[in-house]
Scaffold this active site. Structure first.
Site, PDB file in Angstrom:
ATOM      1  N   SER A 241       1.183  -1.323   0.229  1.00  0.00           N
ATOM      2  CA  SER A 241      -0.244   0.248   0.082  1.00  0.00           C
ATOM      3  C   SER A 241       0.843   1.341  -0.397  1.00  0.00           C
ATOM      4  CB  SER A 241      -0.815  -0.095   1.551  1.00  0.00           C
ATOM      5  OG  SER A 241      -0.339  -0.048   1.835  1.00  0.00           O
TER       6      SER A 241
ATOM      7  N   ASP B  39      -4.247   8.135   7.184  1.00  0.00           N
ATOM      8  CA  ASP B  39      -5.416   7.566   8.365  1.00  0.00           C
ATOM      9  C   ASP B  39      -4.823   6.720   8.609  1.00  0.00           C
ATOM     10  OD1 ASP B  39      -4.062   5.086   6.909  1.00  0.00           O
ATOM     11  OD2 ASP B  39      -5.759   3.960   5.031  1.00  0.00           O
TER      12      ASP B  39
ATOM     13  N   HIS C 182      -1.713   5.227   6.948  1.00  0.00           N
ATOM     14  CA  HIS C 182      -0.793   5.337   5.680  1.00  0.00           C
ATOM     15  C   HIS C 182      -0.499   6.473   6.048  1.00  0.00           C
ATOM     16  CE1 HIS C 182      -3.307   1.670   4.649  1.00  0.00           C
ATOM     17  NE2 HIS C 182      -1.715   1.579   4.007  1.00  0.00           N
TER      18      HIS C 182
END
Length: 363
Positions: free
Chosen positions: A43, A337, A340
């Protein structure tokens, strides 16, 4: 009449040949501005691979991408951040185009000459990592995608030019966080493997894939260490919700131990592969320092253990959506978030190693 048809055929052949020459000439000039970039990861590097997969690990909806701007592209693209992420800043600092997701339509066109991005959010080196999230592209499969990209270059620009692009490209590998997190959260794995055995399993897969890339022509590789996973809002919420001023020591110890072992293995391998240049970027220590001393880096929001989205304590992916409140200025925060980083944090992280990496790899 026969002569006319022959002249017409020759003219058509000449025209098609010149078009092909022009295509190759344009393609050949593509790497003048800098190297092609190839990204393998999860990610922290996913720029849209997961958008078309049947998975929960997606970020192609607001408020993700709310500050992202790249040319005519704006908004949510699949990046787990408010804006640019690791591969974007590497490309931006090199002055080359942002590599596109390998499974996107753009990857079938001229954009692929500048490189490719195979990173898949939630994935790890091991095939089982993230299986609870749905369809993902594990590291080994990503390497196969890279090899397909390399083969595609041959058909596009010819073997000689393709070899030049492949050997001078930067291959940046940013994967492993999720394998460790999956181990921590999976009781069956912990029964089956000791930490040392699990590290060795990860390292064996990593080394096999690095060798595969080398054998396919890759020579310049950057490996980012695992980030300070124990400092993320999610990990703090899971392990020590009442003490948010510190990173989770048990997670940090696991990450540090793995990072030391994989670094040693990669350095040893690099010494045995003729012509290879392996650079290891330490993103662990910079992310620890960002957490402990945000004001030192100009991050105005001093509560590092809270992300911008929602409560900032646990939301990510589908739990971080437009229906939730989010902070007014994401780039005052370390995390967007609960897992991240923000665009500003990624700018700082990449700046911490970029110049040294560029000089070491002679980019």
């Amino acid at each position: 009449m026969a002569q006319f048809k022959l002249r017409s055929l020759k003219l058509l052949t000449f025209t098609l040949t010149m078009i092909r020459v022009l295509e190759i000439t344009l393609a050949a000039g593509n790497d003048i501005e800098g190297p092609a970039l190839v990204f393998i990861g999860a990610s922290q590097s996913d720029v849209g691979v997961n958008n078309v997969l049947d998975t929960l690990a997606k970020a192609n909806f607001p408020p993700y991408g709310r500050d992202f701007v790249y040319g005519d592209i704006k908004g949510a693209t699949g990046r787990f951040s408010n804006g640019k992420i690791l591969p974007d800043f590497v490309a931006q600092n090199l002055g080359v185009p942002f590599p596109v997701a390998y499974n996107s339509p753009e990857a079938k066109g001229p954009a692929a000459l500048s490189g490719i991005n195979t990173a898949s959010a939630g994935a790890g080196w091991l095939n089982g990592t993230g299986s609870n999230l749905g369809q993902l592209i594990p590291g080994t499969e990503q390497v196969q995608w890279v090899k397909q990209w390399q083969q595609g270059l041959v058909s596009r620009v010819g073997s000689q030019k393709a070899s030049h692009i492949i050997e001078n490209a930067l291959y940046l590998i940013n994967i492993g966080d999720n394998d460790l997190f999956y181990y921590l959260q999976n009781a069956e794995l912990r029964k089956t493997y000791t930490e040392e055995q699990y590290f060795q399993l990860m390292i064996d897969v990593a080394i096999a894939n690095i060798k595969d890339l080398y054998n396919s022509g890759a020579r310049k590789m950057t490996f980012t260490s695992v980030t300070a996973r124990g400092c993320s809002p999610l990990q703090i919420t899971l392990y020590q919700p009442l003490d948010r001023s510190k990173c989770v020591a048990s997670v940090q110890t696991l990450v540090s131990a793995y990072s030391a072992e994989v670094k040693a293995a990669i350095q040893t391998l690099g010494q045995s592969l003729e012509g290879s240049k392996f650079y290891i970027a330490d993103v662990f220590n910079i992310t620890v320092d960002l957490f402990l001393h945000p004001s030192k880096y100009g991050l105005e929001h001093q509560e590092s253990s809270i992300g911008c989205c929602g409560t900032g304590l646990f939301e990510l992916g589908p739990l971080c959506n437009i229906t939730l409140d989010s902070c007014s200025d994401a780039n005052e925060y370390l995390f967007f978030d609960a897992q991240h980083y923000t665009e500003e944090a990624w700018r700082i992280i990449v700046d911490s190693f970029f110049d040294e990496m560029k000089a070491f790899l002679q980019l």
